[in-house]
Design a protein around this motif. Structure first.
Motif, short mmCIF file in Angstrom:
data_model
loop_
_atom_site.label_atom_id
_atom_site.label_comp_id
_atom_site.label_asym_id
_atom_site.label_seq_id
_atom_site.Cartn_x
_atom_site.Cartn_y
_atom_site.Cartn_z
N ILE A 44 0.85 -1.18 0.00
CA ILE A 44 0.00 0.00 0.00
C ILE A 44 0.89 1.24 0.00
O ILE A 44 1.85 1.33 0.77
N THR A 45 0.55 2.19 -0.86
CA THR A 45 1.38 3.38 -1.03
C THR A 45 0.51 4.63 -1.14
O THR A 45 -0.69 4.56 -1.40
N GLY A 46 1.17 5.77 -0.93
CA GLY A 46 0.58 7.06 -1.27
C GLY A 46 -0.64 7.54 -0.54
O GLY A 46 -1.46 8.26 -1.13
N PRO A 47 -0.86 7.20 0.75
CA PRO A 47 -2.06 7.70 1.42
C PRO A 47 -2.05 9.22 1.54
O PRO A 47 -1.03 9.82 1.90
N ALA A 48 -3.17 9.86 1.23
CA ALA A 48 -3.27 11.32 1.32
C ALA A 48 -4.73 11.71 1.40
O ALA A 48 -5.58 11.16 0.69
N PHE A 49 -5.03 12.70 2.25
CA PHE A 49 -6.39 13.19 2.45
C PHE A 49 -6.67 14.42 1.59
O PHE A 49 -5.78 15.21 1.31
N THR A 50 -7.94 14.57 1.23
CA THR A 50 -8.40 15.81 0.60
C THR A 50 -8.37 16.94 1.63
O THR A 50 -8.33 16.69 2.84
N ASP A 93 -12.34 14.32 4.14
CA ASP A 93 -13.39 13.30 4.06
C ASP A 93 -13.13 12.25 2.99
O ASP A 93 -13.96 11.35 2.79
N ARG A 94 -12.01 12.34 2.27
CA ARG A 94 -11.64 11.34 1.28
C ARG A 94 -10.16 11.02 1.44
O ARG A 94 -9.34 11.93 1.61
N LEU A 95 -9.84 9.74 1.35
CA LEU A 95 -8.47 9.26 1.46
C LEU A 95 -8.11 8.54 0.17
O LEU A 95 -8.83 7.64 -0.26
N TYR A 96 -6.99 8.94 -0.43
CA TYR A 96 -6.47 8.28 -1.62
C TYR A 96 -5.28 7.41 -1.25
O TYR A 96 -4.50 7.76 -0.35
N PHE A 97 -5.12 6.29 -1.94
CA PHE A 97 -3.96 5.42 -1.77
C PHE A 97 -3.90 4.48 -2.96
O PHE A 97 -4.85 4.37 -3.75
N SER A 98 -2.77 3.79 -3.09
CA SER A 98 -2.61 2.82 -4.18
C SER A 98 -2.20 1.47 -3.63
O SER A 98 -1.57 1.37 -2.57
N SER A 99 -2.55 0.43 -4.38
CA SER A 99 -1.95 -0.89 -4.23
C SER A 99 -0.95 -0.99 -5.37
O SER A 99 -1.34 -1.06 -6.54
N GLN A 100 0.34 -0.96 -5.05
CA GLN A 100 1.35 -0.72 -6.08
C GLN A 100 1.36 -1.77 -7.19
O GLN A 100 1.60 -1.46 -8.36
N SER A 124 4.40 -4.58 -11.43
CA SER A 124 4.34 -3.11 -11.47
C SER A 124 3.28 -2.62 -12.43
O SER A 124 2.75 -1.51 -12.28
N SER A 125 2.95 -3.44 -13.42
CA SER A 125 1.95 -3.04 -14.41
C SER A 125 0.53 -3.22 -13.90
O SER A 125 -0.43 -2.86 -14.59
N GLY A 126 0.37 -3.75 -12.68
CA GLY A 126 -0.96 -4.03 -12.15
C GLY A 126 -1.42 -3.08 -11.07
O GLY A 126 -2.37 -3.38 -10.34
N GLY A 127 -0.77 -1.90 -10.94
CA GLY A 127 -1.12 -0.97 -9.88
C GLY A 127 -2.56 -0.48 -9.94
O GLY A 127 -3.12 -0.32 -11.03
N ILE A 128 -3.14 -0.26 -8.76
CA ILE A 128 -4.52 0.24 -8.67
C ILE A 128 -4.53 1.39 -7.66
O ILE A 128 -3.98 1.27 -6.57
N THR A 129 -5.17 2.49 -8.03
CA THR A 129 -5.29 3.64 -7.14
C THR A 129 -6.74 3.80 -6.72
O THR A 129 -7.65 3.76 -7.55
N TYR A 130 -6.96 3.97 -5.41
CA TYR A 130 -8.29 3.97 -4.81
C TYR A 130 -8.61 5.30 -4.13
O TYR A 130 -7.72 6.06 -3.75
N GLU A 131 -9.90 5.48 -3.92
CA GLU A 131 -10.42 6.56 -3.08
C GLU A 131 -11.34 5.93 -2.04
O GLU A 131 -12.18 5.09 -2.37
#
Length: 384
Positions: free
Chosen positions: A346-352, A356-363, A370-377
């Motif tokens: 898990i990478t890149g957690p950051a709040f708006t 009220d919103r948190l962003y992060f990625s599954s690298q 590396s080609s399978g990364g997913i970024t979530y909210e």
């Protein structure tokens, strides 16, 4: 005193050039311990494979190799941050690959709709973490020997990015600005890495300044000071080996600053460190070998961010793919868990800005590549 109670009554301090007052063991707070999450237990996995507390929802905003608002989302999404953009916001994200690296961004309107996406940095390598600056730039850091820091524009274009060699050449990880002392802190991701600060000649301009390293007597708590690194270029002697008495940390990772305090993680020993910058002391905020009762909920510590409430959110590199929360009352508990992605991190957690919103990625996502990364909210009733 509780670990972060002082966040609501912080005092303005100045940087130290020599050791600060050393706290006695009885005065130091104990590292965070197991306890109930302020959000309650995790619910069964949702349609995105994420276990969240009741009241929270997730959505996928980008996948590596797929188009999002005209931009092909980069591989291995890593460190990230959010910048206010009028009534909306921008989420920036690094790419931790050796060839191509760099960073990209996604723009949102006030309702959270995606309105654009684009590249903000090209031609760099292994861009792991970084840090948002108060003047609305993103520092993207190369995690390679004698790597550079690049200052980028979250609004683009990639050609606006500028290399900042004065900030030192080493295996950079994360960066965080301290507007009180007008310095930028940085971590180093090697087993004997150091903790640095860069003092710009002019605040807001990172083209010139002084690189310093934290010096301390050793151990897990006590006083600390700063010493100037003679050769920030790091050749032929690495920056971490230039100053006798500089304190080593086992694999510096994520870094977060708020209200006279810096928190950073070290992956080699699964610790979260806390620097009281006004008092000139340091201690452990979390150590997986000191958790009691039960097994430690947080392992593989990596990126870290904080909320306006004073909670820390620490992402796991591996482990059981959780983001854990460490509360101001020194309780550590899982906040979310990503299922079915055991070969990722898990990478890149950051709040708006509203919190009220948190962003992060599954690298590496479900593929483990590396080609399978997913970024979530994640949206929900976060404590703010």
């Amino acid at each position: 005193m509780r670990r972060r109670n002082f966040l609501r009554a912080a005092t303005i301090g100045v940087g130290v050039a020599a050791f600060g007052n050393t706290l006695t063991p009885s005065a130091m707070a104990a590292p965070a311990q197991n306890g109930p999450s302020p959000y309650g237990p995790l619910q069964p996995a949702d349609g995105n494979g994420i276990r969240l507390p009741d009241g929270f929802t997730s959505r996928v905003i980008a996948r590596s190799g797929e188009r999002v608002a005209g931009y092909t989302w980069h591989e291995a999404p890593d460190g990230g941050a959010v910048f206010a953009d009028g009534s909306g916001w921008i989420y920036v994200s690094n790419s931790e690959v050796y060839f191509g690296g760099g960073a990209g961004a996604v723009r949102f309107d006030a309702s959270g709709n995606i309105t654009g996406a684009y590249r903000i940095l090209n031609g760099t390598r292994v861009n792991c973490a970084g840090g948002a600056m108060p003047w609305n730039t993103w520092l993207s850091c190369e995690e390679i020997d004698r790597g550079y820091v690049y200052e980028t524009d979250p609004w683009g274009p990639a050609s606006a990015a500028v290399r900042r060699p004065a900030m030192g050449r080493f295996k950079h990880e994360a960066a965080a600005a301290d507007p009180v002392r007008k310095v930028v802190y940085m971590t180093e991701d090697v087993s004997d890495g150091r903790f640095y600060r860069f003092i710009p000649d002019t605040w807001g301009d990172l083209s010139a300044g002084t690189l310093q390293v934290l010096v301390a007597d050793g151990g897990t708590s006590g006083g600390f000071g700063w010493a100037t690194v003679p050769d920030p270029d790091g050749s032929p002697t690495a920056t971490r080996h230039q100053v006798p008495g500089s304190k080593s940390f086992d694999g510096g990772e994520g870094l977060h600053y708020a209200n006279d305090t810096a928190w950073f993680t070290t992956k080699g020993d699964n610790r979260v460190w806390q620097l009281d910058l006004a008092g000139g002391t340091y201690e452990l905020a979390y150590d997986d070998s000191l958790v009691d009762p039960g097994s430690p909920p947080l392992s593989g510590v990596d990126n870290v961010t904080g909320s306006g409430f004073g909670d820390l959110y620490v992402a796991e590199d591996g482990g059981n793919m959780e983001i854990c929360v460490i509360t101001p009352d020194d309780i550590v508990a899982p906040f979310l868990r990503v299922t079915g992605q055991g070969s990722s991190e898990i990478t890149g957690p950051a709040f708006t800005p509203a919190g009220d919103r948190l962003y992060f990625s599954s690298q590496r996502g479900t593929s483990g590549s590396s080609s399978g990364g997913i970024t979530y909210e994640v949206t929900g009733p976060f404590r703010t």
